[in-house]
Design a protein around this motif. Structure first.
Motif, PDB file in Angstrom:
ATOM      1  N   PHE A 196      -2.781   0.298  -8.718  1.00 50.75           N
ATOM      2  CA  PHE A 196      -3.262  -1.007  -8.269  1.00 50.75           C
ATOM      3  C   PHE A 196      -4.410  -1.487  -9.142  1.00 50.75           C
ATOM      4  O   PHE A 196      -4.473  -2.657  -9.509  1.00 50.75           O
ATOM      5  CB  PHE A 196      -3.690  -0.931  -6.806  1.00 50.75           C
TER       6      PHE A 196
ATOM      7  N   LEU B 211     -13.112  -6.949  -9.837  1.00 51.67           N
ATOM      8  CA  LEU B 211     -12.920  -7.848  -8.696  1.00 51.67           C
ATOM      9  C   LEU B 211     -14.115  -8.776  -8.527  1.00 51.67           C
ATOM     10  O   LEU B 211     -13.968  -9.931  -8.125  1.00 51.67           O
ATOM     11  CB  LEU B 211     -12.713  -7.041  -7.414  1.00 51.67           C
ATOM     12  N   PHE B 212     -15.315  -8.262  -8.822  1.00 52.78           N
ATOM     13  CA  PHE B 212     -16.507  -9.091  -8.631  1.00 52.78           C
ATOM     14  C   PHE B 212     -16.624 -10.159  -9.716  1.00 52.78           C
ATOM     15  O   PHE B 212     -16.997 -11.291  -9.460  1.00 52.78           O
ATOM     16  CB  PHE B 212     -17.773  -8.227  -8.667  1.00 52.78           C
TER      17      PHE B 212
ATOM     18  N   PHE C  61     -12.519   3.355  -9.632  1.00 55.39           N
ATOM     19  CA  PHE C  61     -12.855   2.409  -8.565  1.00 55.39           C
ATOM     20  C   PHE C  61     -14.081   1.580  -8.904  1.00 55.39           C
ATOM     21  O   PHE C  61     -14.197   0.437  -8.454  1.00 55.39           O
ATOM     22  CB  PHE C  61     -13.008   3.153  -7.247  1.00 55.39           C
ATOM     23  N   ILE C  62     -14.989   2.164  -9.698  1.00 56.14           N
ATOM     24  CA  ILE C  62     -16.132   1.360 -10.143  1.00 56.14           C
ATOM     25  C   ILE C  62     -15.621   0.233 -11.045  1.00 56.14           C
ATOM     26  O   ILE C  62     -16.012  -0.924 -10.894  1.00 56.14           O
ATOM     27  CB  ILE C  62     -17.169   2.249 -10.859  1.00 56.14           C
TER      28      ILE C  62
ATOM     29  N   ILE D 210     -16.360  10.262  -2.828  1.00 55.75           N
ATOM     30  CA  ILE D 210     -16.460  11.155  -3.984  1.00 55.75           C
ATOM     31  C   ILE D 210     -17.911  11.620  -4.164  1.00 55.75           C
ATOM     32  O   ILE D 210     -18.169  12.788  -4.450  1.00 55.75           O
ATOM     33  CB  ILE D 210     -15.939  10.433  -5.258  1.00 55.75           C
TER      34      ILE D 210
ATOM     35  N   ILE E 103      -4.703  -4.958 -11.162  1.00 54.51           N
ATOM     36  CA  ILE E 103      -5.818  -5.906 -10.993  1.00 54.51           C
ATOM     37  C   ILE E 103      -6.443  -6.233 -12.349  1.00 54.51           C
ATOM     38  O   ILE E 103      -6.699  -7.395 -12.663  1.00 54.51           O
ATOM     39  CB  ILE E 103      -6.894  -5.305 -10.060  1.00 54.51           C
TER      40      ILE E 103
ATOM     41  N   PHE F 198       0.813  -1.209   0.000  1.00 52.99           N
ATOM     42  CA  PHE F 198       0.000   0.000   0.000  1.00 52.99           C
ATOM     43  C   PHE F 198       0.855   1.271   0.000  1.00 52.99           C
ATOM     44  O   PHE F 198       0.342   2.358  -0.158  1.00 52.99           O
ATOM     45  CB  PHE F 198      -0.938   0.018   1.208  1.00 52.99           C
TER      46      PHE F 198
ATOM     47  N   LEU G 144      -3.330   4.026  -5.883  1.00 48.35           N
ATOM     48  CA  LEU G 144      -4.541   3.223  -5.992  1.00 48.35           C
ATOM     49  C   LEU G 144      -4.901   2.956  -7.446  1.00 48.35           C
ATOM     50  O   LEU G 144      -5.324   1.844  -7.798  1.00 48.35           O
ATOM     51  CB  LEU G 144      -5.696   3.921  -5.272  1.00 48.35           C
TER      52      LEU G 144
ATOM     53  N   LEU H 186     -14.202 -12.101  -1.770  1.00 41.69           N
ATOM     54  CA  LEU H 186     -12.774 -11.831  -1.924  1.00 41.69           C
ATOM     55  C   LEU H 186     -12.059 -12.038  -0.598  1.00 41.69           C
ATOM     56  O   LEU H 186     -12.659 -12.007   0.468  1.00 41.69           O
ATOM     57  CB  LEU H 186     -12.571 -10.392  -2.395  1.00 41.69           C
TER      58      LEU H 186
ATOM     59  N   TYR I 106      -7.233  -8.439  -1.654  1.00 41.87           N
ATOM     60  CA  TYR I 106      -8.284  -8.078  -2.602  1.00 41.87           C
ATOM     61  C   TYR I 106      -9.508  -7.542  -1.884  1.00 41.87           C
ATOM     62  O   TYR I 106     -10.148  -6.602  -2.340  1.00 41.87           O
ATOM     63  CB  TYR I 106      -8.636  -9.285  -3.473  1.00 41.87           C
TER      64      TYR I 106
ATOM     65  N   LEU J 176     -12.659  -1.057 -10.906  1.00 41.02           N
ATOM     66  CA  LEU J 176     -11.961  -1.984 -10.006  1.00 41.02           C
ATOM     67  C   LEU J 176     -12.952  -2.959  -9.376  1.00 41.02           C
ATOM     68  O   LEU J 176     -12.735  -4.171  -9.368  1.00 41.02           O
ATOM     69  CB  LEU J 176     -11.229  -1.192  -8.921  1.00 41.02           C
ATOM     70  N   LEU J 177     -14.058  -2.422  -8.842  1.00 41.89           N
ATOM     71  CA  LEU J 177     -15.033  -3.294  -8.171  1.00 41.89           C
ATOM     72  C   LEU J 177     -15.650  -4.282  -9.154  1.00 41.89           C
ATOM     73  O   LEU J 177     -15.761  -5.472  -8.850  1.00 41.89           O
ATOM     74  CB  LEU J 177     -16.140  -2.449  -7.521  1.00 41.89           C
TER      75      LEU J 177
ATOM     76  N   GLY K 186     -12.082   0.672  -2.317  1.00 41.42           N
ATOM     77  CA  GLY K 186     -12.688   1.259  -3.511  1.00 41.42           C
ATOM     78  C   GLY K 186     -14.102   1.731  -3.233  1.00 41.42           C
ATOM     79  O   GLY K 186     -14.488   2.849  -3.593  1.00 41.42           O
TER      80      GLY K 186
ATOM     81  N   PRO L  50     -20.926 -10.022  -3.132  1.00 42.47           N
ATOM     82  CA  PRO L  50     -19.737 -10.069  -4.000  1.00 42.47           C
ATOM     83  C   PRO L  50     -18.446  -9.662  -3.277  1.00 42.47           C
ATOM     84  O   PRO L  50     -17.392 -10.242  -3.542  1.00 42.47           O
ATOM     85  CB  PRO L  50     -20.077  -9.088  -5.125  1.00 42.47           C
TER      86      PRO L  50
ATOM     87  N   MET M 233      -3.742   8.651  -4.513  1.00 37.72           N
ATOM     88  CA  MET M 233      -4.593   8.364  -5.659  1.00 37.72           C
ATOM     89  C   MET M 233      -3.830   7.632  -6.758  1.00 37.72           C
ATOM     90  O   MET M 233      -4.312   6.642  -7.316  1.00 37.72           O
ATOM     91  CB  MET M 233      -5.136   9.669  -6.237  1.00 37.72           C
TER      92      MET M 233
ATOM     93  N   ILE N 141     -14.025   4.944  -1.265  1.00 40.31           N
ATOM     94  CA  ILE N 141     -13.643   6.131  -2.040  1.00 40.31           C
ATOM     95  C   ILE N 141     -14.781   6.570  -2.950  1.00 40.31           C
ATOM     96  O   ILE N 141     -15.030   7.768  -3.100  1.00 40.31           O
ATOM     97  CB  ILE N 141     -12.343   5.859  -2.825  1.00 40.31           C
ATOM     98  N   ILE N 142     -15.508   5.617  -3.526  1.00 41.41           N
ATOM     99  CA  ILE N 142     -16.647   5.985  -4.383  1.00 41.41           C
ATOM    100  C   ILE N 142     -17.671   6.777  -3.562  1.00 41.41           C
ATOM    101  O   ILE N 142     -18.154   7.834  -3.988  1.00 41.41           O
ATOM    102  CB  ILE N 142     -17.296   4.726  -5.003  1.00 41.41           C
TER     103      ILE N 142
ATOM    104  N   GLY O 146     -15.836  15.620 -12.083  1.00 42.63           N
ATOM    105  CA  GLY O 146     -15.817  15.389 -10.632  1.00 42.63           C
ATOM    106  C   GLY O 146     -15.801  13.911 -10.294  1.00 42.63           C
ATOM    107  O   GLY O 146     -15.205  13.488  -9.312  1.00 42.63           O
ATOM    108  N   TYR O 147     -16.476  13.121 -11.124  1.00 48.47           N
ATOM    109  CA  TYR O 147     -16.552  11.686 -10.840  1.00 48.47           C
ATOM    110  C   TYR O 147     -15.432  10.909 -11.507  1.00 48.47           C
ATOM    111  O   TYR O 147     -15.457   9.689 -11.526  1.00 48.47           O
ATOM    112  CB  TYR O 147     -17.908  11.136 -11.281  1.00 48.47           C
TER     113      TYR O 147
ATOM    114  N   ASP P 248     -12.355  10.166 -10.651  1.00 50.00           N
ATOM    115  CA  ASP P 248     -11.692   9.176  -9.808  1.00 50.00           C
ATOM    116  C   ASP P 248     -12.612   8.013  -9.455  1.00 50.00           C
ATOM    117  O   ASP P 248     -12.152   6.889  -9.265  1.00 50.00           O
ATOM    118  CB  ASP P 248     -11.188   9.839  -8.524  1.00 50.00           C
ATOM    119  N   ALA P 249     -13.912   8.317  -9.367  1.00 43.82           N
ATOM    120  CA  ALA P 249     -14.852   7.240  -9.032  1.00 43.82           C
ATOM    121  C   ALA P 249     -14.877   6.181 -10.129  1.00 43.82           C
ATOM    122  O   ALA P 249     -15.035   4.993  -9.843  1.00 43.82           O
ATOM    123  CB  ALA P 249     -16.246   7.798  -8.804  1.00 43.82           C
TER     124      ALA P 249
ATOM    125  N   GLU Q  71     -19.414  15.359  -4.565  1.00 45.34           N
ATOM    126  CA  GLU Q  71     -19.916  15.783  -5.865  1.00 45.34           C
ATOM    127  C   GLU Q  71     -21.424  16.021  -5.902  1.00 45.34           C
ATOM    128  O   GLU Q  71     -21.893  16.814  -6.713  1.00 45.34           O
ATOM    129  CB  GLU Q  71     -19.528  14.751  -6.936  1.00 45.34           C
TER     130      GLU Q  71
ATOM    131  N   MET R 223      -8.733  -4.024  -0.870  1.00 45.25           N
ATOM    132  CA  MET R 223      -8.832  -3.080  -1.970  1.00 45.25           C
ATOM    133  C   MET R 223     -10.276  -2.836  -2.386  1.00 45.25           C
ATOM    134  O   MET R 223     -10.658  -1.720  -2.720  1.00 45.25           O
ATOM    135  CB  MET R 223      -8.048  -3.591  -3.179  1.00 45.25           C
ATOM    136  N   ALA R 224     -11.111  -3.875  -2.375  1.00 49.73           N
ATOM    137  CA  ALA R 224     -12.506  -3.707  -2.799  1.00 49.73           C
ATOM    138  C   ALA R 224     -13.240  -2.800  -1.817  1.00 49.73           C
ATOM    139  O   ALA R 224     -13.978  -1.889  -2.222  1.00 49.73           O
ATOM    140  CB  ALA R 224     -13.196  -5.065  -2.896  1.00 49.73           C
TER     141      ALA R 224
END
Lengths: 294, 328
Positions: A229, A278-279, A271-272, B130, A233, A40, A226, B112, B116, A274-275, B123, B108, A223, B126-127, A264-265, A267-268, B134, B119-120
């Motif tokens: 990362f 991962l899923f 991560f969306i 944000i 992934i 990290f 991440l 993990l 992992y 990423l999720l 994530g 889901p 940021m 952070i969403i 504005g979104y 960075d989101a 916003e 990190m999930a």
């Protein structure tokens, strides 16, 4: 600007941030494959690269090339020290302890950087001017070319290192099975140290080449780390092309998303993605069964 | 059977002593600044206990728990300040909604493991963070959301530190009691089995997946209630209170206090809440101390304060005992 021109521009800028994410992601993958650790603190090496360069350039008034080399060296020393002082003593630690240790390390490095260099944002001169270059529909800056060139060279070098040198092959052996590697006489602890050295050097390079475009400060590492990362992934933790594609996909989607929907979104979006990955495919987009992971 | 009964009696005695300590603590502060700090120790204890159920007992890390806390705080604030709803009703509805959300994403996410999972959850955190920044029309964006009413009960408005102390600690003590009950039950044993080995737990007939998601949702519900309490106490919320750093701080509280120890969570929360107040004299150095603390605690006191301190005292006593013997 009509829409085609806009999209071409988004693609190009996405490609260059994607190259940065790829470089950081490959660093993640190298450490992960050698040790099983997700470091990290990886983003902090990116920050250190940029901040050391600023320090050597503006405080010590050294020429650019010397500053860059010294900055990479300094960040690598920090990476090696981190491994020796915090990671190596934790021999049989659980993944949760290792996550905490690297988070602690990242807070510590960031905190020290803040104390030493303050909270201001610093700028670095671009490496070769600000004259925009017309490229078909879009324009790019010389700095973008630097980013593409450095990333390409680093990725090719790392590929050559892992495939054709003794120590590179030894590191791959550790990634497959560290106990077996130890049995055939490879110094596993040394390889772990190497992995930290290589990935902190790579991270700092990423931080140096992006700094002229985005500026740098003590907290840019979080940021960027991440996002790197995320790239790793998507690429299934490969230290090769998988992560490079991962970074480029991420960079382009992010830049298109920011341009078309809302900045504005931005960075989101990363991560969306990423999720979702991962899923649905935790083994990465490009993994096919048991892949080579160094 | 007798053994477990005496164990429960032991637990009850500990809890009553702890309750007495908490009830009389404000007398020592005489309504000063420390009382205000201990209101936050209460909220943080609530959060740390919630996270400890997940991290300490079930062994599942979450680096996004600040999101549940923030969702509780913002949703309570918006429902009461913008829409004029009853705060208690809002708190319950929000907690149920956050719990449902956690339940849905839990399936889901908790598939993990290890890094992992970290990190999930990160994530996700952070969403949400944000979104707080916003969604300006709803949340006020980065400058924050103000005008949240204080809670009130039967004509008494909780508008002073003294009243809030008892309100929050009342909730926290009830949660601690319920959590102690939970971890000493069949479910608690199931959780510890998951912690040690998921495969073994499954073989023993524990529904691993469902139990993990349930405890994740419960943890989110408690965090959301803590968020609502925070919003009504502060009457103002802003996104910075619910970012990645706060998620890390929560994990630190649980680890420093001691994984799998409810009272450890109180120690961790108290230490990390008091530490910035003590370090205020050093201004910016607190972040460095914080990082060092994380590293050193993980390296040298992996059991946390709650196990580390008795062990340390024991070692010192042993050494001085051996020393005096040598002298004689």
């Amino acid at each position: 600007m009509h829409i085609g021109q806009q999209i071409a521009q988004y693609l190009l800028s996405g490609l260059s941030t994607g190259a940065i994410y790829a470089l950081i992601g490959v660093g993640f993958a190298i450490i992960h494959n050698a040790t099983g650790i997700i470091n990290f603190a990886q983003g902090e090496f990116v920050m250190l690269g940029g901040m050391f360069t600023v320090f050597f350039l503006t405080v010590l008034n050294l020429p650019l090339l010397v500053s860059v080399i010294l900055a990479i060296a300094a960040a690598t020393i920090v990476g090696v020290a981190f491994e020796r002082l915090a990671i190596r003593p934790m021999k049989n630690a659980s993944p949760i302890s290792l996550v905490i240790i690297t988070i602690g390390g990242s807070i510590l490095i960031r905190g020290i950087a803040m104390l030493v260099w303050g909270k201001d944002t610093h700028a670095i001169e671009t490496f070769s001017g600000n004259e925009p270059i017309q490229l078909g529909e879009a324009t790019i800056l010389p700095q973008h070319l630097w980013i593409f060139a450095v990333t390409t060279v680093v990725i090719i070098c790392s590929k050559l290192y892992f495939n054709y040198t003794i120590s590179g092959k030894a590191m791959r052996a550790c990634a497959y099975n560290s106990r077996a590697a130890g049995l055939v006489g490879i110094d596993v602890r040394r390889m772990v140290l190497f992995s930290f050295a290589i990935s902190s050097a790579m991270g700092s390079m990423a931080g140096i080449i992006i700094a002229p475009l985005t500026m740098t400060s003590y907290d840019v590492g979080v940021m960027l780390g991440l996002k790197g990362f995320c790239a790793a992934i998507i690429g299934g933790m490969s230290s090769g092309l998988g992560t490079v594609f991962g970074g480029v996909i991420l960079g382009i989607l992010e830049s298109l998303g920011a341009g078309i929907f809302s900045s504005g979104y931005k960075d989101a979006i990363a991560f969306i993605i990423l999720l979702i990955i991962l899923f649905i495919r935790p083994q990465g987009l490009f993994a096919k069964g048991d892949t080579e992971r160094v | 059977m007798t053994k477990s009964r005496s164990f429960l009696k032991h637990e009850m005695v500990k809890f009553i002593l702890f309750t007495i300590l908490i009830l009389f603590l404000p007398l020592a502060f005489k309504g000063g600044y420390l009382l205000n700090v201990f209101v936050f120790v209460g909220i943080h204890t609530l959060l740390a206990v919630a996270l400890n159920l997940l991290l300490g007992y079930a062994g599942q890390i979450s680096l996004g728990h600040a999101a549940f806390f923030g969702l509780g705080a913002y949703a309570s604030g918006i429902l009461t300040a913008t829409h004029g709803q009853n705060p208690w009703l809002a708190m319950a509805v929000v907690a149920a909604a956050v719990g449902t959300l956690a339940f849905i994403i839990g399936f889901p996410i908790l598939k993990l493991k290890g890094h992992y999972l970290a990190m999930a959850t990160l994530g996700f955190g952070i969403i949400v963070y944000i979104a707080f920044n916003e969604a300006v029309e709803l949340t006020g964006g980065p400058s924050g959301f103000s005008g949240i009413p204080n809670l009130s009960l039967g004509g008494v408005s909780f508008d002073t530190d003294f009243k809030n102390y008892y309100l929050i600690w009342g909730m926290t003590l009830v949660t601690i009691l319920l959590s102690l009950n939970l971890v000493n039950s069949r479910i608690g044993r199931g959780l510890r089995a998951i912690h040690d080995s998921e495969v073994a737990a499954r073989v023993m007939g524990v529904n691993v997946r469902f139990l993990k998601v349930q405890i994740f949702a419960l943890s989110a519900v408690i965090s959301s209630i803590a968020g609502s309490l925070y919003a009504h106490t502060m009457t103002f919320v802003s996104p910075t209170s619910f970012g990645f750093n706060f998620s890390v701080e929560l994990v630190t509280m649980v680890i420093i206090g001691g994984l799998g120890s409810i009272y450890g969570s109180f120690l961790g929360a108290a230490l990390l809440t008091l530490l910035p107040e003590i370090l205020r004299a050093f201004q910016d150095y607190d972040i460095v101390v914080y990082g060092l603390l994380l590293i050193f605690m993980t390296m040298f006191m992996p059991g946390g304060l709650v196990r580390g301190i008795p062990a340390l005292v024991g070692r010192i006593v042993m050494r001085s005992g051996a020393g005096s013997k040598a002298d004689a």
